[in-house]
Design an enzyme around this catalytic site. Sequence first.
Site, PDB file in Angstrom:
ATOM      1  N   CYS A  70      -5.942   2.257   5.777  1.00 49.91           N
ATOM      2  CA  CYS A  70      -6.605   1.002   6.109  1.00 49.91           C
ATOM      3  C   CYS A  70      -6.053   0.484   7.438  1.00 49.91           C
ATOM      4  O   CYS A  70      -5.072   1.022   7.964  1.00 49.91           O
ATOM      5  CB  CYS A  70      -6.383  -0.016   4.994  1.00 49.91           C
ATOM      6  SG  CYS A  70      -4.709  -0.717   4.972  1.00 49.91           S
ATOM      7  N   CYS A  72      -2.217  -0.240   7.279  1.00 53.05           N
ATOM      8  CA  CYS A  72      -1.406   0.971   7.183  1.00 53.05           C
ATOM      9  C   CYS A  72      -1.450   1.774   8.475  1.00 53.05           C
ATOM     10  O   CYS A  72      -0.421   2.293   8.930  1.00 53.05           O
ATOM     11  CB  CYS A  72      -1.859   1.820   6.004  1.00 53.05           C
ATOM     12  SG  CYS A  72      -1.547   1.023   4.414  1.00 53.05           S
ATOM     13  N   HIS A  96       0.857  -1.181   0.000  1.00 57.76           N
ATOM     14  CA  HIS A  96       0.000   0.000   0.000  1.00 57.76           C
ATOM     15  C   HIS A  96       0.895   1.232   0.000  1.00 57.76           C
ATOM     16  O   HIS A  96       2.047   1.185   0.443  1.00 57.76           O
ATOM     17  CB  HIS A  96      -0.884   0.011   1.243  1.00 57.76           C
ATOM     18  CG  HIS A  96      -1.927  -1.050   1.244  1.00 57.76           C
ATOM     19  ND1 HIS A  96      -3.061  -0.961   2.020  1.00 57.76           N
ATOM     20  CD2 HIS A  96      -2.030  -2.231   0.584  1.00 57.76           C
ATOM     21  CE1 HIS A  96      -3.816  -2.031   1.838  1.00 57.76           C
ATOM     22  NE2 HIS A  96      -3.207  -2.824   0.967  1.00 57.76           N
ATOM     23  N   GLU A 106       1.062   3.864   1.837  1.00 59.01           N
ATOM     24  CA  GLU A 106       1.610   4.248   3.138  1.00 59.01           C
ATOM     25  C   GLU A 106       2.748   3.324   3.555  1.00 59.01           C
ATOM     26  O   GLU A 106       3.776   3.786   4.078  1.00 59.01           O
ATOM     27  CB  GLU A 106       0.506   4.227   4.213  1.00 59.01           C
ATOM     28  CG  GLU A 106      -0.614   5.207   3.962  1.00 59.01           C
ATOM     29  CD  GLU A 106      -1.775   4.638   3.142  1.00 59.01           C
ATOM     30  OE1 GLU A 106      -2.894   5.164   3.263  1.00 59.01           O
ATOM     31  OE2 GLU A 106      -1.562   3.660   2.378  1.00 59.01           O
TER      32      GLU A 106
END
Length: 154
Positions: A81, A84, A51, A53
């Site tokens: 999420c 993250c 992801h 992040e």
Amino acid sequence: MHEKYLERALELAAESIEEGGGPFGAVIVRDGAVIAEASNRVTRDHDPTAHAEIVAIRKASEKLENHDLSGCTIYASCEPCPMCLSAIYWARMDAVFFGLTRDDAADAGFDDRMIYEELGKETGARQLKMVRIELPEAEGVFRKWTDKPDREAY
């Protein structure tokens, strides 16, 4: 100033779409300087943890040669999420600024509600089968860690 970094995160998200990635971007800033930026690489790298992040945290940690990102702020195109958000906490960042919400993400096909709900349940009540296997030598691992005088805490 916050808007500038968030706009960059949104630019990274838009660029990611064009490059075959997911619609997410992140920028990490410390003392007014961009330390790292990244976009979602899940489909490009075939890595479910890539992801924006997480990729940005990895880059920032490498650049700063430290797993502790205290003093840093992350700007994410979307509310992080659960994975993250956990990584942001582990990295000890000072703040998160984000544009879109988890509901916006769900509307676009990225629905994390089930994960948020599952995390609040006892392990035996989760949809994912989770079984503890008790081995006598397991406790020794943590004992070895706590007895190590030169361990680097994190």
